[in-house]
Design an enzyme around this catalytic site. Sequence first.
Site, PDB file in Angstrom:
ATOM      1  N   PHE A 184       0.781  -1.314   0.391  1.00 55.17           N
ATOM      2  CA  PHE A 184      -0.172   0.437   0.124  1.00 55.17           C
ATOM      3  C   PHE A 184       1.006   0.848   0.317  1.00 55.17           C
ATOM      4  CE2 PHE A 184       0.751  -1.018   4.156  1.00 55.17           C
ATOM      5  CZ  PHE A 184       0.805   0.128   4.930  1.00 55.17           C
ATOM      6  N   CYS A 185       0.221   2.217  -0.421  1.00 54.36           N
ATOM      7  CA  CYS A 185       1.262   3.335  -0.652  1.00 54.36           C
ATOM      8  C   CYS A 185       0.058   4.608  -0.081  1.00 54.36           C
ATOM      9  CB  CYS A 185       1.407   3.783  -1.900  1.00 54.36           C
ATOM     10  SG  CYS A 185       0.888   3.432  -3.558  1.00 54.36           S
ATOM     11  N   THR A 186       0.314   6.024  -0.682  1.00 60.77           N
ATOM     12  CA  THR A 186      -0.203   6.733  -0.425  1.00 60.77           C
ATOM     13  C   THR A 186      -1.747   7.502  -1.443  1.00 60.77           C
ATOM     14  OG1 THR A 186       1.471   8.734   0.318  1.00 60.77           O
ATOM     15  CG2 THR A 186      -1.049   9.864  -0.093  1.00 60.77           C
TER      16      THR A 186
END
Length: 307
Positions: A184-186
């Site tokens: 996951f990331c922003t």
Amino acid sequence: MTVVVATLYKFTKLADISDRCGTVSLENRQSSLLSYCQTQGVKGTILLAPEGINGTIAGTRQAIDAVLSYLRTDPLLADLESKESYTNAPPFARMKVRLKKEIVTMGLPEIDPSEQVGTYVNPEEWNRIISDPQVTVIDTRNDYEVSIGSFQGATNPHTDSFREFPEYVDKNLDPHKHKKVALFCTGGIRCEKATSFMLARGFQEVYHLQGGILKYLESVPPAESLWEGECFVFDERVAVSQGLKPGSYEMCPGCGYPISEKERQCLEYEPGISCPQCFDSLTAEKKARLQEKKHQLELAKQRQQQE
């Protein structure tokens, strides 16, 4: 006035687009897009590269809708998605459209998310995936971003830039041992490219959070959330919390790192100059520039109050 902040990205072969008049170059796209955004009064930054588009823009509801519609007139961007949040103050000072080799820099231009990516997981299903003990959950963001918030049980690779992620994977993960991996990331762009890289490295079951942390914070009720802390964002809001409400962090002009309320109570914190992380490492020249900038901002504020 409520300002709409829209983040957008799409992996697509922009450099290959042609029309009846010939090939449309990235340079032409850059100039026409910049001009259109400026006429709408939209500000922010958009990156264009052979692999696609990535950006964050802010403006009125009407202006943001106009720019998104303009982008979607391009057949390769017709399904361009965006995520929105809101603020009371404009988060950007000007509009920039930049040409890059990659819209998110991994340093491996041969990795092509438009060819293969991992399995998208929507925010409503994300808790189930990351709660599975057989799933290795990895935060693909940089260390300073992870430090202010992440998902429960997620691994922090302690990278200073996304360029270091491939090396982290090669040294710490094994396709034969780590059968299921969730990234996951922003906003979704880094983990999308990361899943493409991991599939190329032989990992078979790779998931990623669709829409990123921002979509999760917007969609999942606080009582059900497995997110802890705040989420760093790349504009003047610095961080957002559950429901995309403004966070409690400020940005340090000296090092660009987020500063917590506790850190702002430290003796090493000097507003507009430095924070506990950089107070003893800033050069005299940079301190002088920051002090002059702070002085000019204070003078500008005084002039506004007198008008």
